[in-house]
Write an enzyme that holds these catalytic residues in place. Structure first.
Site, PDB file in Angstrom:
ATOM      1  CB  CYS A   2     -10.816  44.238  56.510  1.00 19.19           C
ATOM      2  SG  CYS A   2     -11.482  43.254  57.827  1.00 19.19           S
ATOM      3  NE  ARG A  27     -11.711  48.613  52.572  1.00 19.84           N
ATOM      4  CZ  ARG A  27     -12.462  48.361  51.501  1.00 19.84           C
ATOM      5  NH1 ARG A  27     -12.872  49.349  50.754  1.00 19.84           N
ATOM      6  NH2 ARG A  27     -12.781  47.132  51.184  1.00 19.84           N
ATOM      7  CD1 TRP A  74     -16.712  46.745  60.712  1.00 18.38           C
ATOM      8  CD2 TRP A  74     -17.183  44.705  59.938  1.00 18.38           C
ATOM      9  NE1 TRP A  74     -18.060  46.513  60.897  1.00 18.38           N
ATOM     10  CE2 TRP A  74     -18.378  45.280  60.432  1.00 18.38           C
ATOM     11  CE3 TRP A  74     -17.239  43.412  59.392  1.00 18.38           C
ATOM     12  CZ2 TRP A  74     -19.602  44.620  60.399  1.00 18.38           C
ATOM     13  CZ3 TRP A  74     -18.453  42.756  59.365  1.00 18.38           C
ATOM     14  CH2 TRP A  74     -19.624  43.357  59.861  1.00 18.38           C
ATOM     15  CG  ASN A 100     -11.258  43.157  52.774  1.00 20.98           C
ATOM     16  OD1 ASN A 100     -12.205  42.888  53.497  1.00 20.98           O
ATOM     17  ND2 ASN A 100     -11.356  43.944  51.726  1.00 20.98           N
ATOM     18  N   GLY A 101     -11.829  39.740  53.900  1.00 17.28           N
ATOM     19  CA  GLY A 101     -12.762  38.769  53.318  1.00 17.28           C
ATOM     20  C   GLY A 101     -13.097  37.696  54.325  1.00 17.28           C
ATOM     21  CD  GLU A 489     -30.269  58.006  53.238  1.00 14.92           C
ATOM     22  OE1 GLU A 489     -30.576  56.802  53.172  1.00 14.92           O
ATOM     23  OE2 GLU A 489     -29.086  58.395  53.284  1.00 14.92           O
ATOM     24  CE  LYS A 493     -27.223  58.397  56.186  1.00 15.28           C
ATOM     25  NZ  LYS A 493     -26.972  57.976  54.856  1.00 15.28           N
ATOM     26  CD  GLU A 496     -25.808  55.383  58.452  1.00 13.85           C
ATOM     27  OE1 GLU A 496     -25.163  54.364  58.186  1.00 13.85           O
ATOM     28  OE2 GLU A 496     -26.256  56.132  57.575  1.00 13.85           O
ATOM     29  CG  HIS A 512     -52.550  51.523  59.119  1.00 14.00           C
ATOM     30  ND1 HIS A 512     -53.874  51.162  59.173  1.00 14.00           N
ATOM     31  CD2 HIS A 512     -52.445  52.457  58.140  1.00 14.00           C
ATOM     32  CE1 HIS A 512     -54.543  51.825  58.236  1.00 14.00           C
ATOM     33  NE2 HIS A 512     -53.705  52.622  57.596  1.00 14.00           N
ATOM     34  CE  LYS A 611     -18.800  55.530  52.293  1.00 12.18           C
ATOM     35  NZ  LYS A 611     -20.066  56.207  52.593  1.00 12.18           N
TER      36      LYS A 611
HETATM   37  C1  F6R Z   1     -25.859  54.289  54.978  1.00 11.76           C
HETATM   38  C2  F6R Z   1     -24.936  53.605  54.094  1.00 11.76           C
HETATM   39  C3  F6R Z   1     -25.219  52.192  53.730  1.00 11.76           C
HETATM   40  C4  F6R Z   1     -24.868  51.944  52.261  1.00 11.76           C
HETATM   41  C5  F6R Z   1     -24.997  50.447  51.936  1.00 11.76           C
HETATM   42  C6  F6R Z   1     -24.703  50.176  50.471  1.00 11.76           C
HETATM   43  O1  F6R Z   1     -25.457  55.582  55.232  1.00 11.76           O
HETATM   44  O2  F6R Z   1     -23.954  54.162  53.681  1.00 11.76           O
HETATM   45  O3  F6R Z   1     -26.536  51.846  53.999  1.00 11.76           O
HETATM   46  O4  F6R Z   1     -25.718  52.710  51.463  1.00 11.76           O
HETATM   47  O5  F6R Z   1     -24.116  49.715  52.727  1.00 11.76           O
HETATM   48  O6  F6R Z   1     -23.410  50.587  50.145  1.00 11.76           O
HETATM   49  P1  F6R Z   1     -22.959  50.743  48.638  1.00 11.76           P
HETATM   50  O7  F6R Z   1     -23.738  51.885  48.066  1.00 11.76           O
HETATM   51  O8  F6R Z   1     -21.496  51.011  48.686  1.00 11.76           O
HETATM   52  O9  F6R Z   1     -23.308  49.456  47.946  1.00 11.76           O
END
Ligand code: F6R
Length: 616
Positions: A2, A27, A74, A100-101, A489, A493, A496, A512, A611
């Site tokens: 949010c 967000r 969100w 937001n919360g 990673e 990527k 997601e 395994h 994000k």
């Molecule tokens: C993946 C991604 C998330 C963040 C995670 C932590 O691409 O961006 O997995 O890495 O939500 O976010 P931060 O680093 O802001 O604590």
């Protein structure tokens, strides 16, 4: 999670708020809404979907007024509907609120408010908070000293359990906004004859670089002419106005098609900025200005704990290996969300690192507070200046990569890898790493931006591969040692942003269990470097090939692969082992990006994600 924006000044508030909401869309993008103050009441527009949709829908509705609030959602409490979109208006029409919360005790409050005659249009916790404020406002004596509206906000928030960043307007108080935070970010922008409120600097940077980072428990009261900050306990707070070091260009896409593409290609510069001024004059070690812990105390640490979530957690897995290898100090890595509840035994001289791009991830923040409560120091590795984690940490390292707007982390992740590598050097040089090894290590790290530049030139080849592999539904990502976290990673990527199922494994673990997935329909992305593991990884590749699995191999330049073993070979430059995970990350980022583009999906705003994850 949010985004909130508020404006008070001389301009048309709705235009400025909608522009701010567009920048905060990363967000959350389930719905968006704006309310302005007009003639003792509110004009309201809200709608499911993106801010662009809201803009179109409100073109006819002029939304006049020079005071207003807006929100991009969100969803947490209640589905994605117009009614659940913010702002919410109290049933007596006195209060408009964005939030937001999460309000944890909203069920009991709602029951109470129903007995008092308040009614509800939505399923949200925010509407409950909004009506509770209306209740306190009507109870507050009209002739009370100070602002009746502000006092009502204060009283309301004292009853709240949970987290909030709120901005509220009162129909009886033209040109006033009250805003407060606990556990959700909130920034006040101090402009020229105007004020703005936002969850994040990017929403206000086009109008001002002067900001006040509000702290938990603070309430800001804005009028068109001035602002005051007080606490929930009515104490005055002297504001500190900071200047944001970046400008609007950093938060814009420029000539790129997506923020993710821009942020991938920005990495050479971002990594230079992370390193700038952070090597000793003799070029044999790293220096960090903000650790707030003496070298002597650092030397006493007998175990490092790294806590983080998502991509940041992957970066910790690399830091663990580099610190253990180069500094010979044990490292524990925990998911922040698990650490808090595991209650693990901790040694006397442990030191914590909390890694978070946004500095607002609630799981990481809560884990950090738990470690601090136990009496341990927590240092933050963090990108967003003034974020909650940065402020509450005992010290730390800013990543300095500029705003990361694409929801999938790219430049912040490689910068976290770099900080981890620099820490391994710093700690190593305090122990057994020799001067000459230090010189070699520093030289290698200084060369990383150029190696990343070189690796980015692989983009056309990777795009071509992506176009040919975009129709697969499952992928495995496999690597060993520091390339295992890169495999994790790569898988994260891909899933997601492209919604393709992908899993990351240590290459040898594949036999395994995951090998059962292998067929012509499930390609494997292998991360292969020269060195001790090379032959072992080749064996894993042979095992996949024997089962007709397709192989995309991301390989260090000097590795000789047997003819025909890999279906696709992407050659990355040879480099020092501390640099390797950074260089190997670039092709997996590009692969996910181009597959997602080929599938015509929304790269920067993947479904269900936000994000900055500010709910547990
Ligand atoms: C993946 C991604 C998330 C963040 C995670 C932590 O691409 O961006 O997995 O890495 O939500 O976010 P931060 O680093 O802001 O604590």
């Amino acid at each position: 999670m949010c985004g909130i924006v508020g404006y008070i000044g001389k301009q048309k508030a709705s235009t400025i708020i909608l522009e701010g909401l567009k920048r905060l869309e990363y967000r959350g993008y389930d719905s968006a809404g704006v309310a302005t103050q007009v003639n003792g009441g509110f004009e309201l527009a809200k709608k499911i979907g993106r801010v662009d949709g809201l803009m179109k829908a409100t073109r006819a509705q002029k939304l006049p007024g020079t005071t207003g609030i807006g929100h991009t959602r969100w969803a947490t409490h209640g589905g994605v509907t117009d009614a659940n979109a913010h702002p919410h208006i109290s049933s007596d029409q006195k209060i408009a609120m964005i939030h937001n919360g999460v309000i944890e005790n909203y069920v009991g409050i709602k029951k109470f408010l129903l007995t008092k005659g308040y009614t509800f249009q939505s399923e949200t916790d925010t509407e409950v908070l909004c009506n509770l404020l209306a209740y306190h406002y009507q109870k507050e004596p009209a002739n009370a000293e100070g602002s009746r509206f502000l006092e009502a906000v204060r009283k309301t928030l004292r009853h709240i359990e949970g987290t909030y960043g709120i901005a509220v307007m009162c129909a009886d108080c033209p040109a006033e906004i009250v805003s407060a935070r606990k556990g959700s970010p909130l920034i006040l922008g101090v402009g020229d004859g105007e004020y703005m409120l936002a969850s994040d600097v990017s929403a206000i940077i086009s109008r001002t670089q002067n900001v006040v980072y509000l702290k938990d428990g603070e309430i800001v009261h804005l009028t068109a002419k001035n602002f005051t900050i007080t606490t929930l306990e009515s104490e005055d707070v002297s504001p500190v106005i900071d200047k944001v070091s970046w400008t609007i260009e950093a938060a814009e896409m420029g000539s790129y098609a997506h923020f993710m593409e821009k942020e991938i290609f920005e990495q050479p510069l971002a990594l230079e900025n992370t390193m700038r001024g952070r090597f000793s004059e003799d070029g044999s070690t790293a220096v960090f200005g903000g650790l707030n812990i003496s070298a002597i105390d650092f030397r006493q640490v007998d175990r490092f704990h790294f806590i983080a979530c998502g991509s940041a957690w992957h970066s910790c897995l690399v830091a663990e290996q580099l610190i253990e290898r180069f500094a010979r100090v044990p490292v524990e890595v925990d998911y922040a969300s698990e650490f808090r509840y595991r209650n693990i035994p901790l040694s006397k001289n442990a030191l914590f690192f909390a890694i978070s791009q946004s500095g607002e991830t609630i799981d990481t923040l809560a884990a950090m507070r738990e470690a601090q409560r136990k009496g341990y120091k927590v240092l933050a590795i963090n990108n967003v200046v003034g974020s909650t984690i940065a402020r509450e940490a005992d010290g730390g390292v800013y990543q300095h990569v500029g705003p990361e707007i694409g929801v999938a982390s790219t430049k912040a992740f490689t910068s976290q890898l770099l900080v981890g590598a620099m820490l391994a050097l710093y700690i190593g040089r305090m122990r057994d790493m020799s001067f000459s090894s230090g010189i070699e290590y520093v030289k290698a790290l200084k060369g990383v931006p150029d190696l990343v530049r070189e690796t980015l030139k692989l983009a056309p080849q990777i795009k071509d591969i992506a176009n040919r592999y975009a129709h697969y539904h499952d992928f495995l990502f496999l690597g060993r040692l520091t390339l295992f976290p890169v495999a994790l990673e790569g898988a994260l990527k891909l899933k997601e942003i492209s919604y393709i199922h992908a899993e990351g494994y240590p290459a040898a673990e594949m036999k395994h269990g995951p090998i059962a997935l292998i067929s012509e329909q499930c390609p494997s992305v292998f991360l292969v470097s020269s060195g001790e593991m090379f032959n072992k990884v080749l064996s894993s590749m042979q095992e996949i090939k024997a089962r007709k699995g397709k192989i995309i191999a991301i390989v260090s330049a000097n590795c000789e692969l047997p003819e025909g073993l890999a279906d696709e070979v992407i050659r990355i430059p040879e480099c020092h082992e501390a640099a390797l995970p950074i260089i190997a990350t670039i092709p997996v980022q590009l692969l996910s990006y181009y597959i997602t583009v080929a599938l015509k999906l929304d790269v920067d705003k993947p479904r269900n994600l936000a994000k900055s994850v500010t709910v547990e």
